[in-house]
Design an enzyme around this catalytic site. Sequence first.
Site, mmCIF file in Angstrom:
data_model
loop_
_atom_site.group_PDB
_atom_site.id
_atom_site.type_symbol
_atom_site.label_atom_id
_atom_site.label_comp_id
_atom_site.label_asym_id
_atom_site.label_seq_id
_atom_site.Cartn_x
_atom_site.Cartn_y
_atom_site.Cartn_z
ATOM 1 N N ASP A 29 38.197 50.192 51.320
ATOM 2 C CA ASP A 29 39.276 49.217 51.208
ATOM 3 C C ASP A 29 40.553 49.936 50.785
ATOM 4 O OD1 ASP A 29 39.514 45.979 50.767
ATOM 5 O OD2 ASP A 29 40.994 47.132 49.618
ATOM 6 N N HIS B 154 38.880 40.426 50.643
ATOM 7 C CA HIS B 154 38.751 41.808 51.122
ATOM 8 C C HIS B 154 37.301 42.121 51.493
ATOM 9 C CE1 HIS B 154 42.709 43.797 50.203
ATOM 10 N NE2 HIS B 154 42.882 42.524 49.900
HETATM 11 N N1 UDP Z 1 36.479 31.133 52.101
HETATM 12 C C1 UDP Z 1 35.383 30.324 52.317
HETATM 13 N N2 UDP Z 1 35.260 29.195 51.573
HETATM 14 C C2 UDP Z 1 36.173 28.820 50.638
HETATM 15 C C3 UDP Z 1 37.304 29.648 50.425
HETATM 16 C C4 UDP Z 1 37.428 30.798 51.180
HETATM 17 O O1 UDP Z 1 34.541 30.625 53.159
HETATM 18 O O2 UDP Z 1 36.003 27.774 50.014
HETATM 19 C C5 UDP Z 1 36.613 32.382 52.874
HETATM 20 C C6 UDP Z 1 37.572 32.222 54.025
HETATM 21 O O3 UDP Z 1 36.894 31.782 55.175
HETATM 22 C C7 UDP Z 1 38.145 33.619 54.148
HETATM 23 C C8 UDP Z 1 38.109 34.167 52.736
HETATM 24 O O4 UDP Z 1 37.182 33.362 52.030
HETATM 25 O O5 UDP Z 1 37.313 34.414 54.980
HETATM 26 C C9 UDP Z 1 39.447 34.077 52.028
HETATM 27 O O6 UDP Z 1 40.257 35.103 52.464
HETATM 28 P P1 UDP Z 1 41.818 34.970 52.636
HETATM 29 O O7 UDP Z 1 42.328 36.279 53.118
HETATM 30 O O8 UDP Z 1 42.151 33.825 53.496
HETATM 31 O O9 UDP Z 1 42.376 34.604 51.211
HETATM 32 P P2 UDP Z 1 42.132 35.188 49.720
HETATM 33 O O10 UDP Z 1 40.949 34.501 49.200
HETATM 34 O O11 UDP Z 1 41.956 36.676 49.839
HETATM 35 O O12 UDP Z 1 43.397 34.794 49.015
#
Ligand code: UDP
Length: 479
Positions: free
Chosen positions: A110, A20
């Site tokens: 948010d 988020h």
């Molecule tokens: N992300 C990253 N490196 C990681 C894991 C996640 O940069 O090792 C970033 C990814 O690019 C995205 C965010 O973290 O922008 C994860 O958001 P997403 O909505 O896909 O999943 P959530 O973590 O909320 O389940």
Amino acid sequence: MVSANASVQMVFFPFVGGGHQIPMIDTAIASASHGANSIIITTLSNSLQFHKSIARHQHSGLPVSILTLPPNLEISDIDMSASPATDTSVLRQPLQQLLQDLRPDAIVIDMFHRWAADVIDELQIPRIVFHGSGCFSHCVFHNVTHYAPHEKLGFDSDPFVVPGLPDPIELTRSQLPPFIRDPSQGFDRRKKAEENSFGTVTNSFYDLEPAYADYLRDVIKTRAWLVGPVSLFNQKTEDKSERGKIPTIDEQTCLNWLNSKEPNSVLYISFGSLARLPRGQLKEIASALESCDQPFIWVVGKIFKSSETEEEDESDWLPDGFEQRTIETKKGLIIRGWAPQLLILEHKSVGGFMTHCGWNSTLEGLSSGVPMMTWPLSAEQFTNEKLVSRVLKVGVEVGSREWASWKDERREVVGKEKVEKAVRKVMGKSEEAEKMRERIRDIAAKARRVVDERGTSYADIDACIHELTLRRQTCFKTN
Ligand code: UDP
């Protein structure tokens, strides 16, 4: 008080945590590049995750800054499963004080910060709700709640078609989050908070899901500015690399490894910032990778522990000798912790993305033109999967059937055979795989166009800022 002609001042109040916070910060930066004076409010400890990137933008002249809430206040123990169970009461007064002092033209909050709505509304500051997800899942959740087709089923695994949507979208009750199965657990409150808002900001773009963007505006009557993909506002390598956290792998090591591989040959595997897969599941993935002899980058975040006392030992989560063979053959790169995801996805060697379908990852995969193996786990990820596999037809479903909160133990283990099948389908050279690649490359090209000066997302950011400017001028005249 600020003058009628000064830049519009927008406050951004992100929810703590990867999925988020990252896009909200990108949106604050994007708004600043369109002339707004963007101020991000958060707690002190949380600001440490992104203050370097904000400093870089300030240095290049962008009006974006961070304002921290009093240092003794921390938002912790966040329950992302349904409605955040955080005790937010201690934040109300400092937030009110801060807004009273700043008197911004708008605050973008948010959708999980519903608790702040009345504080903001009392001060008559326009409140814009930031959606962590796209139009499609918003429409699906709205119609499931409205028509309740899932309530007429015998079993959780029985499929139903979501009524009233532009496409026949099939889901099962087991794939719905608790707050949709029972809207009183959160969805109704979210809807109410949106109804009284100035509008919503959504990280998506019109050309990606036109029928659902129209449905959202015309049928559901949600006022939405579509401003994404906001990840594309990161242009410099450091900004792409350090989104959310500093990667646990040296960025150059990762790029060198990718440079040594053939175009489209590498599979990138990540389940986002929160997911904790059980050891048994990780073993199935590892065996599938070996069977396919597939080059890969695999980001292993946290492993699920059934109790706090369970050992942290990570040595037994892979088949015997897997890691050693991976190193020796240079077949794969295992990243424990945080990966520079945007840089990886944009690399020409990456030809497939096994994803949990978090909305940011989905959109980042789409904007980079990388076809997906979809493996949803929780939140609205099962609906994102349908957008990818059924509507856009740029991914293959691995076969995940059961929604579970990131904190709970998953009952379902997706077997090696299913994983292997999906990997071969996406990474292979079949006509179907080629068609998927063509379609997603077309989407990626569109994504890049919409954030350009003549694009729709560019125009939507401008439109939002313009409206706030007009509102300011009208308020000046009437006062
Ligand atoms: N992300 C990253 N490196 C990681 C894991 C996640 O940069 O090792 C970033 C990814 O690019 C995205 C965010 O973290 O922008 C994860 O958001 P997403 O909505 O896909 O999943 P959530 O973590 O909320 O389940």
